[in-house]
Design a protein around this motif. Structure first.
Motif, mmCIF file in Angstrom:
data_model
loop_
_atom_site.group_PDB
_atom_site.id
_atom_site.type_symbol
_atom_site.label_atom_id
_atom_site.label_comp_id
_atom_site.label_asym_id
_atom_site.label_seq_id
_atom_site.Cartn_x
_atom_site.Cartn_y
_atom_site.Cartn_z
ATOM 1 N N PRO A 202 87.075 -23.505 -12.622
ATOM 2 C CA PRO A 202 85.931 -23.981 -13.416
ATOM 3 C C PRO A 202 86.154 -23.959 -14.924
ATOM 4 C CG PRO A 202 85.457 -21.847 -12.398
ATOM 5 C CD PRO A 202 86.735 -22.336 -11.789
ATOM 6 N N ASN A 203 87.110 -23.144 -15.400
ATOM 7 C CA ASN A 203 87.323 -23.081 -16.853
ATOM 8 C C ASN A 203 88.167 -24.235 -17.393
ATOM 9 O OD1 ASN A 203 89.581 -21.850 -15.484
ATOM 10 N ND2 ASN A 203 90.305 -21.109 -17.449
ATOM 11 N N ILE A 204 88.742 -25.057 -16.495
ATOM 12 C CA ILE A 204 89.553 -26.191 -16.945
ATOM 13 C C ILE A 204 88.695 -27.445 -17.020
ATOM 14 C CG2 ILE A 204 91.509 -27.696 -16.420
ATOM 15 C CD1 ILE A 204 92.889 -25.405 -15.064
ATOM 16 N N ARG A 205 88.730 -28.120 -18.163
ATOM 17 C CA ARG A 205 88.027 -29.391 -18.332
ATOM 18 C C ARG A 205 89.023 -30.528 -18.105
ATOM 19 N NH1 ARG A 205 84.524 -30.374 -23.644
ATOM 20 N NH2 ARG A 205 83.354 -28.752 -22.547
ATOM 21 N N TYR A 206 88.734 -31.369 -17.112
ATOM 22 C CA TYR A 206 89.629 -32.480 -16.768
ATOM 23 C C TYR A 206 89.214 -33.766 -17.487
ATOM 24 C CZ TYR A 206 90.956 -29.378 -12.918
ATOM 25 O OH TYR A 206 91.387 -28.306 -12.186
ATOM 26 N N ALA A 207 90.209 -34.507 -17.976
ATOM 27 C CA ALA A 207 89.941 -35.807 -18.591
ATOM 28 C C ALA A 207 91.129 -36.727 -18.340
ATOM 29 C CB ALA A 207 89.699 -35.658 -20.093
ATOM 30 N N MET A 208 90.842 -38.007 -18.103
ATOM 31 C CA MET A 208 91.899 -38.998 -17.874
ATOM 32 C C MET A 208 91.549 -40.253 -18.644
ATOM 33 S SD MET A 208 92.468 -38.342 -13.820
ATOM 34 C CE MET A 208 92.636 -36.613 -13.299
ATOM 35 N N ALA B 72 90.018 -24.100 -21.072
ATOM 36 C CA ALA B 72 91.286 -24.816 -21.222
ATOM 37 C C ALA B 72 91.047 -26.274 -20.856
ATOM 38 C CB ALA B 72 92.361 -24.201 -20.336
ATOM 39 N N ARG B 73 92.015 -27.124 -21.203
ATOM 40 C CA ARG B 73 91.845 -28.557 -20.955
ATOM 41 C C ARG B 73 93.051 -29.149 -20.236
ATOM 42 N NH1 ARG B 73 90.077 -30.976 -26.652
ATOM 43 N NH2 ARG B 73 89.911 -32.913 -25.479
ATOM 44 N N ALA B 74 92.770 -30.156 -19.405
ATOM 45 C CA ALA B 74 93.815 -30.913 -18.720
ATOM 46 C C ALA B 74 93.559 -32.382 -19.008
ATOM 47 C CB ALA B 74 93.770 -30.648 -17.218
ATOM 48 N N VAL B 75 94.489 -33.024 -19.706
ATOM 49 C CA VAL B 75 94.316 -34.415 -20.124
ATOM 50 C C VAL B 75 95.459 -35.249 -19.562
ATOM 51 C CG1 VAL B 75 94.214 -35.991 -22.096
ATOM 52 C CG2 VAL B 75 93.111 -33.740 -22.247
ATOM 53 N N CYS C 163 82.785 -37.578 -10.481
ATOM 54 C CA CYS C 163 83.295 -36.277 -10.934
ATOM 55 C C CYS C 163 84.765 -36.105 -10.546
ATOM 56 C CB CYS C 163 82.450 -35.174 -10.311
ATOM 57 S SG CYS C 163 83.042 -33.506 -10.637
ATOM 58 N N ARG C 164 85.621 -35.845 -11.525
ATOM 59 C CA ARG C 164 87.057 -35.642 -11.254
ATOM 60 C C ARG C 164 87.260 -34.407 -10.375
ATOM 61 N NH1 ARG C 164 89.288 -40.321 -13.621
ATOM 62 N NH2 ARG C 164 88.658 -40.461 -15.793
ATOM 63 N N ARG C 165 86.554 -33.336 -10.709
ATOM 64 C CA ARG C 165 86.731 -32.082 -9.975
ATOM 65 C C ARG C 165 86.346 -32.256 -8.510
ATOM 66 N NH1 ARG C 165 87.092 -27.459 -12.721
ATOM 67 N NH2 ARG C 165 86.041 -28.492 -14.446
ATOM 68 N N ALA C 166 85.282 -33.029 -8.255
ATOM 69 C CA ALA C 166 84.847 -33.243 -6.873
ATOM 70 C C ALA C 166 85.928 -33.977 -6.084
ATOM 71 C CB ALA C 166 83.536 -34.028 -6.851
ATOM 72 N N VAL C 167 86.579 -34.981 -6.706
ATOM 73 C CA VAL C 167 87.662 -35.702 -6.020
ATOM 74 C C VAL C 167 88.816 -34.747 -5.721
ATOM 75 C CG1 VAL C 167 89.377 -37.546 -6.255
ATOM 76 C CG2 VAL C 167 87.039 -37.918 -7.052
ATOM 77 N N CYS D 219 83.998 -32.224 -16.719
ATOM 78 C CA CYS D 219 85.078 -33.228 -16.744
ATOM 79 C C CYS D 219 84.576 -34.404 -17.567
ATOM 80 C CB CYS D 219 85.482 -33.657 -15.328
ATOM 81 S SG CYS D 219 84.304 -34.762 -14.503
ATOM 82 N N ASP D 220 85.463 -35.301 -17.942
ATOM 83 C CA ASP D 220 85.068 -36.401 -18.829
ATOM 84 C C ASP D 220 83.964 -37.251 -18.233
ATOM 85 O OD1 ASP D 220 86.818 -37.307 -16.870
ATOM 86 O OD2 ASP D 220 87.953 -38.627 -18.201
ATOM 87 N N ASN D 221 84.024 -37.535 -16.928
ATOM 88 C CA ASN D 221 83.027 -38.406 -16.317
ATOM 89 C C ASN D 221 81.666 -37.743 -16.188
ATOM 90 O OD1 ASN D 221 84.887 -40.433 -16.115
ATOM 91 N ND2 ASN D 221 85.239 -40.223 -13.923
#
Length: 596
Positions: A210-216, A333-336, A378-382, A398-400
């Motif tokens: 949960p602490n990672i924010r996903y973005a693409m 933290a972030r994941a891009v 949601c990226r995390r849900a996928v 996440c970004d979305n």
């Protein structure tokens, strides 16, 4: 193998050891379930997300059970990182690798039962002489780290892992613990079978970080995009690039653009340079390393603030493991990911090189990755659904979820684009197709007679602006595939789309906007005491020749700054301050706190 630490009594003793060695009051997540099985002598496969404390599930039993826990780990660098961390907490540990000069002393201590932990690589464990060595020493447990490497269905198969079961079968009284962060249902079943662990020995934690924010986002200017990310994130980061050449190019340009320390890492560098760059990154509090995927499995660095991909990873499993190297300390933290349609085109071409029996599985993995990249949800849900979980529809991180994208029905535009590909002979690239569809009469279009096709000039206005993101989306899903000369051809479900049997919805790219720099400081309230404690940590790390996080994590320093303990006893109550560290560092930290 029955032990003296079965049931609740064993867990209570384990909690006392947790407090004494590591300075924490209780376990997290599924750690108690795994520990209960290990202490009862039951073989176990634990699937736990990175940062969930997998190593604790063998480090603690190793100090409680008679004999040595033999840990099989895939990389020397990872073993040495874990060795430093174990010794810093007062655990008797050693490695037996090709670079260790004290191997005779290590073998003597192992045979005498004086080691809690012995780390070895699978290549050594598979040698006949190693089995004889094990027979001469008291054994408590076999721990197999990165256990997905044993499975051909895993994303990082290592043949030497297949030799571990015969080795462990020679010692039937010794329980085995397999650990991984990344295994779908098929891979989990295979790991159990390959390592001889009963099906009821599976302990499955949630995969969520949960602490990672996903973005693409689409890759248009990677140096500018990555430099902007580095401006927002002041701490250490990893940038994954697809080729050695791209690694070196990005490392050089990012260093020049940002002024931050940036180093390169790939298998083509000489071993001394690779080792030096890795050591510098592990010890740094602000360095960025640009690397191929050869880098990372051997890194046990908790304070990585971002992981960026300058191209697509090989699979969702690979993406999950690589992004999992961010935020192991629990801080944000972030994941891009920066991706391009050409990434998927290249990946689909490479499927032809995969042995036939694995091709369908690899194609399904690539399709799943395309679904993650192209989703408007949601990226995390996928991600979590891919690993068999049933997450809520929105994660809020996440970004979305934070900025929901606009989605449009592009079925009609997709039929026009695919029709143009077909009618021009499936040999031309996107630029030419765009000119045909929007009615641009240049010499090449006229020369080929494409200005006389029925698709010439049939796209205009808003639909014309959708052509480029639509082409990317169709390539990601495989409806468009690249030819060897750079043209586009029909593939996948293209014919179903053309016949009107398949709808196409795409995300409308957001307009570029200036991003406000967020406060990425580990000291968000600006407390001068926290900065002073960090400076002291830096000095102690240099003296001990260990990375700063081995002394204490930022979270521990923040708690010190907030509570301002006045005595060793009060300092020892802070999370992360175990007995060994209290004795080694306590007086100097108290002195710094008193001066503030």
């Amino acid at each position: 193998m029955a032990t003296a630490w079965q049931g609740e009594r064993g867990l209570e003793r384990a909690r006392a050891e947790l407090r004494r060695l590591f300075g924490f009051d209780d376990f997290r997540g599924v750690q108690p379930q795994v520990l209960a099985r290990v202490l009862a002598g039951e073989s176990t496969l634990a699937v736990m997300p990175t940062g969930a404390g997998k190593s604790l599930t063998y480090r603690l039993p190793a100090t409680m059970l008679p004999g040595t826990c033999v840990v099989v780990s895939p990389l020397i660098a990872l073993m040495h990182d874990q060795l430093r961390a174990a010794r810093a907490n007062g655990i008797e540990a050693a490695t037996l690798t090709s670079v260790d000069s004290d191997w005779r002393e290590t073998i003597d201590r192992f045979r005498a039962g004086a080691l809690d932990l012995l780390y070895v690589a699978p290549e050594r464990a598979s040698q006949p002489g190693f089995r004889e060595l094990l027979a001469s020493a008291p054994l408590a447990l076999f721990a197999v780290d990165e256990a997905h490497c044993v499975s051909e269905w895993g994303h990082d198969f290592r043949p030497d892992y297949r030799q571990l079961r015969p080795l462990m079968d020679a010692f039937p009284q010794v329980p085995r613990l397999a650990l991984t962060a990344t295994a779908d249902a098929h891979t989990r079943t295979d790991i159990l079978d390959q390592l001889g662990i009963p099906p009821d020995g599976l302990v499955l934690a949630g995969f969520d970080r949960p602490n990672i924010r996903y973005a693409m986002r689409h890759r248009d200017n990677p140096v500018r995009q990555l430099a902007a990310l580095m401006a927002e994130e002041a701490g250490p980061g990893i940038v994954y690039a697809p080729t050695r050449r791209k690694v070196e190019d990005l490392a050089e340009k990012l260093a020049a653009a940002t002024g931050r320390p940036v180093r390169a890492y790939h298998a083509g560098l000489d071993p001394a340079t690779r080792a030096e760059n890795q050591a510098a990154f592990v010890a740094s509090e602000d360095m960025v390393i640009v690397a191929t995927v050869a880098f990372g499995m051997g890194i046990d660095k908790p304070d990585v603030r971002f992981v960026a991909h300058a191209g697509i990873p090989k699979s969702i499993e690979g993406y999950y493991q690589e992004t999992g190297r961010a935020g192991r300390d629990g801080d944000p933290a972030r994941a891009v990911m920066l991706w391009g349609a050409g990434d998927f085109a290249t990946a689909r071409q490479r499927l032809a090189e995969v042995e036939e029996r694995r091709r369908a599985g690899e194609r399904a993995r690539l399709d799943a990755l395309a679904g993650l990249v192209e989703t408007a949800g949601c990226r995390r849900a996928v991600l979590l659904r891919h690993f068999g979980e049933n997450p809520p529809p929105s994660c809020g991180n996440c970004d979305n979820c934070l900025s929901p994208p606009k989605v449009t029905d592009a079925t009609e535009a997709a039929r026009k684009l695919l029709s143009a590909v077909y009618r021009t002979g499936q040999t031309f690239g996107f630029g030419h197709l765009q000119k045909v569809l929007t009615g641009v009469e240049d010499e090449r279009v006229r020369q080929r007679g494409h200005d006389r096709l029925s698709v010439f000039g049939i796209v205009e206005g808003e639909e014309a602006r959708l052509l480029q993101p639509l082409a990317r989306a169709l390539q990601a899903r495989g409806a468009l595939v690249a030819t060897e000369h750079g043209g586009l051809a029909l593939g996948g479900d293209a014919r179903a789309i053309l016949k009107g049997e398949q709808a196409v919805a795409i995300v409308v790219p957001p307009r570029a906007e200036r991003r406000r720099r967020r406060d990425a400081s580990p000291n968000p309230v600006g407390d001068p005491l926290f900065d002073a404690l960090r400076e002291l940590r830096r000095e102690l790390a240099l003296e001990a020749q260990v990375p700063p996080y081995v002394v204490f994590h930022d979270a521990t320093l923040r708690e010190m700054a907030a509570r301002r303990p006045a005595t060793l006893s009060e300092l020892g109550e802070i999370g992360g301050v175990g007995a060994k560290k209290l004795e080694a560092y306590g007086a100097r930290f108290l002195d710094t706190i008193r001066r503030h």
